[in-house]
Enzyme design. Structure first.
Site: not given
Ligand code: PSU
Ligand code: MN
Length: 305
Positions: A89, A109, A27, A162, A144-145
Protein backbone atom coordinates in the site's frame (compact mmCIF):
# COMPACT_ATOMS: atom_id res chain seq x y z
CA UNK A 1 12.95 17.76 -11.99
CA UNK A 2 12.64 14.72 -14.18
CA UNK A 3 9.13 13.51 -13.50
CA UNK A 4 8.74 11.59 -16.71
CA UNK A 5 11.36 9.16 -15.57
CA UNK A 6 8.87 7.98 -12.97
CA UNK A 7 5.59 8.61 -14.78
CA UNK A 8 4.01 6.35 -17.42
CA UNK A 9 0.81 7.70 -18.95
CA UNK A 10 -1.04 5.27 -21.24
CA UNK A 11 -1.39 6.31 -24.90
CA UNK A 12 -5.18 6.48 -24.58
CA UNK A 13 -5.10 8.74 -21.51
CA UNK A 14 -2.39 10.95 -23.02
CA UNK A 15 -4.36 11.32 -26.25
CA UNK A 16 -7.49 12.31 -24.30
CA UNK A 17 -5.56 14.87 -22.25
CA UNK A 18 -3.89 16.33 -25.35
CA UNK A 19 -7.29 16.67 -27.04
CA UNK A 20 -8.86 18.30 -23.98
CA UNK A 21 -11.18 15.36 -23.45
CA UNK A 22 -12.54 14.31 -20.02
CA UNK A 23 -10.46 11.85 -17.97
CA UNK A 24 -11.34 10.35 -14.58
CA UNK A 25 -8.57 9.06 -12.31
CA UNK A 26 -9.12 5.91 -10.19
CA UNK A 27 -7.09 4.48 -7.31
CA UNK A 28 -5.65 0.99 -6.83
CA UNK A 29 -5.55 0.54 -3.05
CA UNK A 30 -9.29 -0.06 -3.28
CA UNK A 31 -8.42 -2.93 -5.67
CA UNK A 32 -5.50 -4.56 -3.82
CA UNK A 33 -6.45 -3.75 -0.22
CA UNK A 34 -10.09 -2.68 -0.21
CA UNK A 35 -11.97 -5.63 -1.70
CA UNK A 36 -11.43 -9.40 -2.04
CA UNK A 37 -10.41 -11.09 -5.30
CA UNK A 38 -12.08 -11.55 -7.78
CA UNK A 39 -14.77 -8.98 -6.86
CA UNK A 40 -12.08 -6.29 -6.77
CA UNK A 41 -11.08 -6.89 -10.39
CA UNK A 42 -14.67 -7.21 -11.58
CA UNK A 43 -15.50 -3.93 -9.86
CA UNK A 44 -12.43 -2.11 -11.22
CA UNK A 45 -13.22 -3.20 -14.78
CA UNK A 46 -16.91 -2.31 -14.45
CA UNK A 47 -15.92 1.10 -13.09
CA UNK A 48 -13.88 1.73 -16.24
CA UNK A 49 -16.79 0.61 -18.40
CA UNK A 50 -19.21 2.97 -16.63
CA UNK A 51 -16.84 5.90 -17.14
CA UNK A 52 -16.56 5.12 -20.86
CA UNK A 53 -20.34 4.75 -21.21
CA UNK A 54 -20.65 8.20 -19.67
CA UNK A 55 -18.31 9.79 -22.18
CA UNK A 56 -15.00 10.00 -20.32
CA UNK A 57 -11.72 8.08 -20.34
CA UNK A 58 -10.80 6.08 -17.20
CA UNK A 59 -7.28 6.27 -15.81
CA UNK A 60 -6.68 3.62 -13.17
CA UNK A 61 -3.48 4.58 -11.34
CA UNK A 62 -0.93 2.27 -9.69
CA UNK A 63 2.81 1.88 -9.31
CA UNK A 64 3.98 -0.76 -11.77
CA UNK A 65 7.65 -1.70 -11.72
CA UNK A 66 8.73 1.61 -10.27
CA UNK A 67 6.57 3.84 -12.47
CA UNK A 68 3.53 5.87 -11.53
CA UNK A 69 1.26 4.38 -14.14
CA UNK A 70 -1.71 6.49 -15.22
CA UNK A 71 -4.07 4.29 -17.22
CA UNK A 72 -3.46 0.67 -16.20
CA UNK A 73 -4.29 -2.06 -18.70
CA UNK A 74 -6.92 -4.72 -17.84
CA UNK A 75 -4.01 -7.16 -17.37
CA UNK A 76 -2.37 -4.83 -14.84
CA UNK A 77 -5.70 -4.48 -13.00
CA UNK A 78 -6.04 -8.26 -12.86
CA UNK A 79 -2.48 -8.50 -11.53
CA UNK A 80 -3.08 -5.87 -8.81
CA UNK A 81 -6.31 -7.57 -7.76
CA UNK A 82 -4.92 -11.09 -7.69
CA UNK A 83 -1.78 -10.16 -5.75
CA UNK A 84 -3.97 -8.27 -3.28
CA UNK A 85 -2.28 -7.54 0.03
CA UNK A 86 1.11 -8.58 -1.40
CA UNK A 87 1.15 -5.31 -3.36
CA UNK A 88 2.51 -2.68 -0.95
CA UNK A 89 0.00 0.00 0.00
CA UNK A 90 1.72 3.14 -1.23
CA UNK A 91 1.14 6.51 0.38
CA UNK A 92 3.27 9.65 -0.13
CA UNK A 93 6.02 8.50 2.23
CA UNK A 94 6.37 5.19 0.36
CA UNK A 95 7.04 6.66 -3.09
CA UNK A 96 10.79 7.31 -2.88
CA UNK A 97 11.79 3.77 -1.97
CA UNK A 98 9.21 1.95 -4.12
CA UNK A 99 10.11 3.96 -7.22
CA UNK A 100 13.85 3.71 -6.59
CA UNK A 101 13.63 -0.06 -6.24
CA UNK A 102 11.38 -0.49 -9.28
CA UNK A 103 8.62 -2.10 -7.24
CA UNK A 104 4.85 -2.25 -7.55
CA UNK A 105 2.48 -0.34 -5.31
CA UNK A 106 -1.24 0.15 -4.77
CA UNK A 107 -1.90 3.88 -4.76
CA UNK A 108 -4.04 5.37 -2.00
CA UNK A 109 -6.09 8.55 -2.45
CA UNK A 110 -2.87 10.44 -1.65
CA UNK A 111 -0.61 8.89 -4.27
CA UNK A 112 -3.39 8.69 -6.85
CA UNK A 113 -3.78 12.47 -6.47
CA UNK A 114 -0.01 12.93 -6.84
CA UNK A 115 0.14 10.89 -10.06
CA UNK A 116 -3.05 12.44 -11.44
CA UNK A 117 -1.63 15.94 -10.87
CA UNK A 118 1.66 15.01 -12.54
CA UNK A 119 -0.22 13.71 -15.59
CA UNK A 120 -2.67 16.64 -15.71
CA UNK A 121 -5.83 14.78 -14.64
CA UNK A 122 -8.11 16.99 -12.54
CA UNK A 123 -10.95 14.69 -11.47
CA UNK A 124 -10.61 11.53 -9.39
CA UNK A 125 -13.45 9.31 -8.19
CA UNK A 126 -13.30 6.56 -5.57
CA UNK A 127 -15.23 5.04 -2.65
CA UNK A 128 -13.93 6.51 0.58
CA UNK A 129 -11.01 8.60 1.77
CA UNK A 130 -8.83 8.27 4.84
CA UNK A 131 -9.34 10.78 7.64
CA UNK A 132 -8.85 11.43 11.33
CA UNK A 133 -9.26 8.09 13.09
CA UNK A 134 -11.30 7.69 16.23
CA UNK A 135 -8.87 8.04 19.13
CA UNK A 136 -6.45 10.13 17.04
CA UNK A 137 -5.95 12.40 20.06
CA UNK A 138 -3.73 9.64 21.45
CA UNK A 139 -2.69 7.58 18.38
CA UNK A 140 -2.10 10.58 16.08
CA UNK A 141 -3.50 8.43 13.27
CA UNK A 142 -4.53 10.99 10.68
CA UNK A 143 -4.52 9.88 7.06
CA UNK A 144 -2.06 11.49 4.68
CA UNK A 145 -5.09 11.85 2.36
CA UNK A 146 -6.10 15.00 4.26
CA UNK A 147 -2.69 16.63 3.80
CA UNK A 148 -2.74 15.76 0.12
CA UNK A 149 -6.16 17.35 -0.30
CA UNK A 150 -4.60 20.45 1.22
CA UNK A 151 -1.77 20.68 -1.29
CA UNK A 152 -2.48 18.89 -4.58
CA UNK A 153 -4.89 20.32 -7.19
CA UNK A 154 -7.13 17.32 -7.84
CA UNK A 155 -10.84 17.02 -7.07
CA UNK A 156 -11.74 13.87 -5.15
CA UNK A 157 -15.27 12.48 -5.43
CA UNK A 158 -16.19 10.01 -2.68
CA UNK A 159 -19.20 8.78 -0.69
CA UNK A 160 -18.20 10.73 2.40
CA UNK A 161 -16.23 9.18 5.22
CA UNK A 162 -17.20 6.06 7.08
CA UNK A 163 -17.55 6.00 10.80
CA UNK A 164 -14.37 3.97 11.29
CA UNK A 165 -13.19 7.60 11.33
CA UNK A 166 -14.04 10.49 13.62
CA UNK A 167 -16.16 12.41 11.12
CA UNK A 168 -16.33 15.60 13.19
CA UNK A 169 -12.55 15.80 13.58
CA UNK A 170 -12.05 14.93 9.92
CA UNK A 171 -14.22 17.93 8.94
CA UNK A 172 -12.34 20.19 11.39
CA UNK A 173 -9.03 19.12 9.92
CA UNK A 174 -10.22 19.81 6.36
CA UNK A 175 -11.45 23.22 7.41
CA UNK A 176 -8.10 24.09 8.98
CA UNK A 177 -6.33 23.01 5.81
CA UNK A 178 -8.66 25.04 3.58
CA UNK A 179 -10.19 22.14 1.70
CA UNK A 180 -13.73 22.84 0.42
CA UNK A 181 -16.12 20.01 1.31
CA UNK A 182 -19.04 19.87 -1.12
CA UNK A 183 -22.21 17.79 -0.80
CA UNK A 184 -23.68 16.70 -4.11
CA UNK A 185 -27.39 17.41 -3.81
CA UNK A 186 -27.12 17.27 -0.01
CA UNK A 187 -26.18 19.53 2.89
CA UNK A 188 -25.35 16.54 5.09
CA UNK A 189 -22.01 14.76 4.99
CA UNK A 190 -22.74 11.22 3.77
CA UNK A 191 -21.33 8.42 5.92
CA UNK A 192 -20.31 6.03 3.12
CA UNK A 193 -22.67 3.07 3.82
CA UNK A 194 -25.51 5.44 4.64
CA UNK A 195 -26.46 8.88 3.35
CA UNK A 196 -26.57 10.37 6.84
CA UNK A 197 -23.91 11.30 9.38
CA UNK A 198 -25.53 14.17 11.27
CA UNK A 199 -22.64 16.47 10.18
CA UNK A 200 -23.00 19.29 7.66
CA UNK A 201 -20.84 19.88 4.61
CA UNK A 202 -19.69 23.39 3.70
CA UNK A 203 -21.76 23.75 0.53
CA UNK A 204 -24.47 21.91 -1.30
CA UNK A 205 -24.08 21.95 -5.10
CA UNK A 206 -26.71 20.37 -7.32
CA UNK A 207 -25.11 19.96 -10.75
CA UNK A 208 -21.82 18.66 -12.19
CA UNK A 209 -21.40 22.10 -13.83
CA UNK A 210 -21.57 23.93 -10.49
CA UNK A 211 -18.97 21.54 -9.06
CA UNK A 212 -16.71 22.04 -12.08
CA UNK A 213 -17.10 25.84 -11.87
CA UNK A 214 -16.13 25.94 -8.19
CA UNK A 215 -13.05 23.84 -8.81
CA UNK A 216 -12.06 25.95 -11.82
CA UNK A 217 -12.12 29.04 -9.61
CA UNK A 218 -9.82 27.29 -7.17
CA UNK A 219 -7.39 26.43 -9.96
CA UNK A 220 -7.66 29.86 -11.63
CA UNK A 221 -6.89 31.65 -8.38
CA UNK A 222 -3.96 29.40 -7.64
CA UNK A 223 -5.45 28.39 -4.30
CA UNK A 224 -3.37 25.34 -3.58
CA UNK A 225 -4.96 21.99 -2.88
CA UNK A 226 -7.94 19.98 -4.01
CA UNK A 227 -11.64 19.81 -3.29
CA UNK A 228 -13.66 17.05 -1.69
CA UNK A 229 -17.00 16.20 -3.27
CA UNK A 230 -19.19 13.89 -1.21
CA UNK A 231 -21.87 11.93 -3.04
CA UNK A 232 -24.44 10.03 -0.97
CA UNK A 233 -24.95 6.31 -1.59
CA UNK A 234 -28.24 5.85 -3.53
CA UNK A 235 -31.21 5.03 -1.26
CA UNK A 236 -31.74 1.56 -2.69
CA UNK A 237 -28.22 0.48 -1.64
CA UNK A 238 -28.01 2.35 1.65
CA UNK A 239 -27.48 0.15 4.72
CA UNK A 240 -29.36 0.28 8.00
CA UNK A 241 -27.42 2.78 10.14
CA UNK A 242 -27.70 0.87 13.45
CA UNK A 243 -26.71 -2.41 11.82
CA UNK A 244 -23.62 -1.03 10.08
CA UNK A 245 -22.52 1.04 13.08
CA UNK A 246 -22.70 -1.95 15.43
CA UNK A 247 -20.47 -3.88 13.05
CA UNK A 248 -18.06 -0.97 12.66
CA UNK A 249 -17.79 -0.72 16.47
CA UNK A 250 -17.12 -4.47 16.73
CA UNK A 251 -14.43 -4.23 14.03
CA UNK A 252 -12.74 -1.32 15.82
CA UNK A 253 -12.76 -3.25 19.13
CA UNK A 254 -11.08 -6.23 17.47
CA UNK A 255 -8.56 -3.94 15.79
CA UNK A 256 -7.61 -2.48 19.18
CA UNK A 257 -7.46 -5.89 20.88
CA UNK A 258 -5.14 -7.20 18.18
CA UNK A 259 -2.95 -4.10 18.43
CA UNK A 260 -3.27 -3.36 14.72
CA UNK A 261 -2.11 0.14 13.88
CA UNK A 262 -0.66 2.38 11.15
CA UNK A 263 -1.27 1.61 7.50
CA UNK A 264 -2.79 -1.79 8.32
CA UNK A 265 -5.69 -0.24 10.22
CA UNK A 266 -7.96 0.82 7.33
CA UNK A 267 -7.58 -2.43 5.29
CA UNK A 268 -8.13 -4.50 8.47
CA UNK A 269 -11.33 -2.64 9.33
CA UNK A 270 -12.70 -2.83 5.78
CA UNK A 271 -12.08 -6.57 5.61
CA UNK A 272 -13.53 -7.19 9.08
CA UNK A 273 -16.67 -5.18 8.33
CA UNK A 274 -17.14 -7.11 5.08
CA UNK A 275 -16.88 -10.41 6.98
CA UNK A 276 -19.13 -9.34 9.86
CA UNK A 277 -21.84 -8.22 7.45
CA UNK A 278 -21.51 -11.36 5.31
CA UNK A 279 -20.65 -9.34 2.22
CA UNK A 280 -23.56 -6.89 2.52
CA UNK A 281 -21.21 -3.97 3.15
CA UNK A 282 -19.12 -5.05 0.15
CA UNK A 283 -22.17 -4.84 -2.10
CA UNK A 284 -22.97 -1.35 -0.77
CA UNK A 285 -19.33 -0.36 -1.25
CA UNK A 286 -19.37 -1.50 -4.90
CA UNK A 287 -22.61 0.32 -5.66
CA UNK A 288 -21.46 3.59 -4.13
CA UNK A 289 -18.27 3.44 -6.18
CA UNK A 290 -20.33 3.02 -9.36
CA UNK A 291 -22.41 6.00 -8.31
CA UNK A 292 -19.29 8.10 -7.68
CA UNK A 293 -17.59 7.31 -10.98
CA UNK A 294 -20.78 8.20 -12.86
CA UNK A 295 -20.67 11.61 -11.21
CA UNK A 296 -16.91 11.73 -11.87
CA UNK A 297 -17.50 11.34 -15.61
CA UNK A 298 -20.13 14.10 -15.58
CA UNK A 299 -17.90 16.50 -13.66
CA UNK A 300 -14.89 15.71 -15.87
CA UNK A 301 -17.04 16.54 -18.92
CA UNK A 302 -18.20 19.76 -17.27
CA UNK A 303 -14.55 20.69 -16.59
CA UNK A 304 -13.84 20.37 -20.33
CA UNK A 305 -16.77 22.44 -21.60
N1 PSU B 1 -11.62 3.92 2.68
C1 PSU B 1 -12.39 3.05 2.01
N2 PSU B 1 -11.83 2.22 1.10
C2 PSU B 1 -10.50 2.26 0.82
C3 PSU B 1 -9.69 3.21 1.51
C4 PSU B 1 -10.28 4.01 2.42
O1 PSU B 1 -13.58 2.99 2.24
O2 PSU B 1 -10.02 1.47 -0.01
C5 PSU B 1 -8.23 3.30 1.16
C6 PSU B 1 -7.97 4.49 0.23
O3 PSU B 1 -6.94 4.12 -0.67
C7 PSU B 1 -7.46 5.55 1.17
C8 PSU B 1 -6.68 4.72 2.15
O4 PSU B 1 -6.64 6.51 0.54
O5 PSU B 1 -7.47 3.55 2.34
C9 PSU B 1 -6.45 5.43 3.45
O6 PSU B 1 -5.58 4.68 4.22
P1 PSU B 1 -5.01 5.28 5.58
O7 PSU B 1 -6.23 5.38 6.48
O8 PSU B 1 -4.01 4.28 6.06
O9 PSU B 1 -4.45 6.62 5.25
MN1 MN C 1 -3.17 6.03 9.16
Amino acid sequence: MNLNKYLAVSPEVQAALDAGKPVVALESTIISHGMPYPKNVETALTVEKIIRENGAVPATIAIIKGKLTVGCTPEQIEYLGKRGLDVPKASRRDLPVLLAKGEDGATTVTTTMIAAAMAGVKVFATGGIGGVHRGAETTMDISADLEELAMTPVMVICAGAKSILDLGLTLEYLETKGVPVIGYRTKELPAFYTAHSGFSVDYRLDTPEEIADAFKVKLDCGLQGGMLVTNPIPDEYSMDADYINENIDAAIRECEEKGIHGKATTPFLLDKIQKLTAGKSLEANIQLVYNNVRLGAEVAKAMCR
